[in-house]
Design a protein around this motif. Structure first.
Motif, mmCIF file in Angstrom:
data_model
loop_
_atom_site.group_PDB
_atom_site.id
_atom_site.type_symbol
_atom_site.label_atom_id
_atom_site.label_comp_id
_atom_site.label_asym_id
_atom_site.label_seq_id
_atom_site.Cartn_x
_atom_site.Cartn_y
_atom_site.Cartn_z
ATOM 1 N N PHE A 91 33.494 -31.683 45.362
ATOM 2 C CA PHE A 91 34.795 -31.056 45.667
ATOM 3 C C PHE A 91 34.734 -29.560 45.341
ATOM 4 N N GLU A 92 34.296 -29.253 44.122
ATOM 5 C CA GLU A 92 34.191 -27.843 43.719
ATOM 6 C C GLU A 92 33.160 -27.112 44.591
ATOM 7 N N GLY A 93 32.085 -27.819 44.913
ATOM 8 C CA GLY A 93 31.039 -27.221 45.737
ATOM 9 C C GLY A 93 31.549 -26.879 47.130
ATOM 10 N N ALA A 94 32.303 -27.807 47.729
ATOM 11 C CA ALA A 94 32.852 -27.562 49.064
ATOM 12 C C ALA A 94 33.847 -26.409 49.017
ATOM 13 N N LEU A 95 34.635 -26.377 47.942
ATOM 14 C CA LEU A 95 35.661 -25.330 47.823
ATOM 15 C C LEU A 95 35.071 -23.922 47.847
ATOM 16 N N LYS A 96 33.840 -23.781 47.379
ATOM 17 C CA LYS A 96 33.203 -22.453 47.406
ATOM 18 C C LYS A 96 33.058 -21.924 48.830
ATOM 19 N N PHE A 97 33.059 -22.842 49.812
ATOM 20 C CA PHE A 97 32.914 -22.426 51.211
ATOM 21 C C PHE A 97 34.258 -22.314 51.924
ATOM 22 N N VAL A 98 35.324 -22.643 51.200
ATOM 23 C CA VAL A 98 36.654 -22.641 51.816
ATOM 24 C C VAL A 98 37.299 -21.279 51.635
ATOM 25 N N VAL A 99 37.820 -20.726 52.713
ATOM 26 C CA VAL A 99 38.560 -19.465 52.629
ATOM 27 C C VAL A 99 40.061 -19.742 52.578
ATOM 28 N N ASN A 100 40.522 -20.642 53.444
ATOM 29 C CA ASN A 100 41.935 -21.023 53.490
ATOM 30 C C ASN A 100 42.097 -22.335 52.716
ATOM 31 N N HIS A 101 42.683 -22.265 51.535
ATOM 32 C CA HIS A 101 42.725 -23.446 50.669
ATOM 33 C C HIS A 101 43.613 -24.570 51.194
ATOM 34 N N ASN A 102 44.376 -24.317 52.238
ATOM 35 C CA ASN A 102 45.138 -25.395 52.889
ATOM 36 C C ASN A 102 44.273 -26.198 53.838
ATOM 37 N N LEU A 103 43.047 -25.760 54.028
ATOM 38 C CA LEU A 103 42.260 -26.362 55.097
ATOM 39 C C LEU A 103 40.841 -26.637 54.633
ATOM 40 N N ILE A 104 40.696 -27.655 53.765
ATOM 41 C CA ILE A 104 39.347 -28.077 53.385
ATOM 42 C C ILE A 104 38.927 -29.176 54.344
ATOM 43 N N SER A 105 37.734 -29.062 54.897
ATOM 44 C CA SER A 105 37.309 -30.027 55.921
ATOM 45 C C SER A 105 35.928 -30.579 55.590
ATOM 46 N N ARG A 106 35.539 -31.558 56.365
ATOM 47 C CA ARG A 106 34.205 -32.146 56.167
ATOM 48 C C ARG A 106 33.114 -31.105 56.338
ATOM 49 N N THR A 107 33.380 -30.120 57.195
ATOM 50 C CA THR A 107 32.378 -29.067 57.424
ATOM 51 C C THR A 107 32.051 -28.321 56.129
#
Ligand code: AMP
Ligand code: MN
Ligand code: MN
Ligand code: MN
Length: 299
Positions: free
Chosen positions: A122-138
């Motif tokens: 979860f934390e790892g994926a979040l590092k690639f997220v810019v818009n925190h409303n939109l975490i995706s499988r990508t």
């Protein structure tokens, strides 16, 4: 209006699961000879102003865009919306509800991955997220590539993020009726995205197209980065059979990950109605175009 137009009406920015900003995408579209462009982030229109402003500066014609996640007969289907009013309250509320479950879903995905020994996803994926409303499988896929679990994002999806795999979580998205209604009541045209990607039986696919039309849907993607050349022909026939307009879009996400570059697909087959013919009065004109020629020809 001609079907010989370099329109790219499907791509993603950092506002959803792309890796480029709306401005960088606009510049890339311009470089690649795109004449009419739409940014279609997943369940999110927060990038529309930036995209429209960049298009105006660069001299690209622009249509507002979005790609809405829908659940239909227990599968995820994507509905692209084009040419809607981004200020429409019902559309905004619907999209915000559709995004709403993504954070919990992401935590459940991380829990599934932890069970097979992949910690901290979860934390790892979040590092690639810019818009925190939109975490995706990508974003999870990028983390698993970065941490060396897989070679590329395709392998991540195959081994971890698709049905039956450890990081896959069942999720209920918007209904087909709601997604089409949000788009059309905001003045836009609804389009079935990449129909060849779904694993429906012939009857189920017939139901999808029939119900989509019944709700007011008007278009289908025929030429997309997700289709083979044979599938262009199949869905050109489907467009004619269901009297739907045809759309064209790369589904570009990233220079490093996408196999189809912005604005490089074949033109739409000539015997179809291009979706932009239904949207002439919704196109934001590039400043240097006279009103008599709303969209310039591709080259
Ligand atoms: P989500 O909305 O979180 O379920 O993520 C869906 C996104 O994952 C799609 O829009 C694609 O960008 C990406 N995706 C889905 N399947 C694959 C795949 N097999 N390989 C690479 N990316 C994929
Ligand atoms: Mn995507
Ligand atoms: Mn899609
Ligand atoms: Mn897409």
């Amino acid at each position: 209006m001609t079907s010989i137009l370099n329109a790219d009406l499907h791509c993603h920015s950092v506002v959803s699961d792309g890796t480029l900003t709306p401005e960088a995408l606009a510049a890339r579209a311009k470089t690649n000879g795109v004449a009419l462009w739409a940014l279609t982030d997943h369940d999110e229109i927060g990038g529309q102003q930036r995209a429209a402003a960049a298009a105006r500066t660069l001299g690209l014609h622009y249509l507002t865009g979005v790609e809405i996640s829908v659940t239909f007969i227990n599968q995820t289907v994507h509905i692209v919306g084009l040419g809607f009013d981004p200020e429409n309250p019902a559309l905004q509320l619907g999209l915000s509800q559709t995004r709403g479950g993504r954070k919990q879903r992401a935590m459940d995905m991380a829990a599934g991955l932890a069970k097979v020994g992949i910690q901290g996803a979860f934390e790892g994926a979040l590092k690639f997220v810019v818009n925190h409303n939109l975490i995706s499988r990508t974003h999870f896929a990028r983390f698993l590539v970065e941490s060396g679990v897989c070679r590329d994002t395709n392998e991540v999806f195959r081994k971890y993020l698709t049905e039956g795999k450890p990081g896959y979580v069942e999720h209920r998205w918007a209904s087909l009726k709601d997604a089409v209604t949000w788009i059309t009541q905001a003045g836009g045209v609804a389009v079935i995205a990449h129909p060849a990607r779904y694993k429906f039986t012939a009857n189920q696919e017939f139901a999808l197209f029939t119900e989509f039309k019944g709700h007011g849907g008007q278009g289908v993607e025929v030429v997309t980065g997700s289709h083979t050349a044979a599938e262009y022909l199949t869905y050109a026939d489907t467009a004619r059979e269901f009297d739907l307009a045809a759309s064209r879009g790369s589904d570009f996400h990233s220079p490093d990950e996408s196999h189809t570059e912005l604005g490089t697909l074949p033109y739409l087959p000539g015997n179809l109605t291009p979706v932009w013919e239904l949207l002439l009065d919704r196109i934001q004109q590039a400043p240097d175009t006279s009103p008599e020629t709303p969209v310039s020809m591709g080259h």
